[in-house]
Enzyme design. Sequence first.
Site, PDB file in Angstrom:
ATOM      1  N   CYS A   1      -8.564  41.901  44.397  1.00  0.00           N
ATOM      2  CA  CYS A   1      -9.811  42.587  44.742  1.00  0.00           C
ATOM      3  C   CYS A   1      -9.810  43.922  44.005  1.00  0.00           C
ATOM      4  CB  CYS A   1      -9.970  42.752  46.258  1.00  0.00           C
ATOM      5  SG  CYS A   1      -8.771  43.822  47.067  1.00  0.00           S
TER       6      CYS A   1
ATOM      7  N   ARG B   1      -9.592  43.058  51.031  1.00  0.00           N
ATOM      8  CA  ARG B   1      -9.776  41.614  50.928  1.00  0.00           C
ATOM      9  C   ARG B   1      -8.561  40.858  50.407  1.00  0.00           C
ATOM     10  NH1 ARG B   1     -14.919  41.699  47.228  1.00  0.00           N
ATOM     11  NH2 ARG B   1     -13.737  43.478  46.412  1.00  0.00           N
TER      12      ARG B   1
ATOM     13  N   ASP C   1     -17.402  43.021  49.766  1.00  0.00           N
ATOM     14  CA  ASP C   1     -16.444  44.093  50.009  1.00  0.00           C
ATOM     15  C   ASP C   1     -16.857  44.850  51.270  1.00  0.00           C
ATOM     16  OD1 ASP C   1     -14.637  46.188  49.928  1.00  0.00           O
ATOM     17  OD2 ASP C   1     -15.024  46.685  47.828  1.00  0.00           O
TER      18      ASP C   1
END
Length: 142
Positions: free
Chosen positions: A8, A14, A114
């Site tokens: 990420c 994440r 996100d």
Amino acid sequence: MKNILTVCLGNYCRSPFAAAALARRGGWDVQVRSAGLIGKWQDQPANPAMIKAAARFGHDLSAHRAQQITLEALDWADTVLAMDTAILQTLRVICTEGNVRKLALYLGDRDVPDPMGQDDAVFNDCAVLIEAGTALHLGRRL
């Protein structure tokens, strides 16, 4: 043994959760690491909201420390899973020709949004998506 790298932006939300979820589902047949494109959170623990969301699924992110992507990590992986299209596009630029074939989006055809800077509910929604996405890479193994 299958080696999976999740990526990420900062390895702060994440990708650490995805690595934990894939490692748990994959068991002994899978090794999973995570990394971020930027080093802003290098050596820092995961986002507290993601640590809480992960705990709801039985994943412990307390030992996680953010790492920036390296060419060695890309070489190590059999599969590199980007959490969103922007990450995937950047990886295509920095990868060697041999590693480009390893790249894929974590959810196959859509982004994992996100959650950074948002409330706990958004982190929880993100965690649900990531947990469900493990089946795309490891089948129904539990």
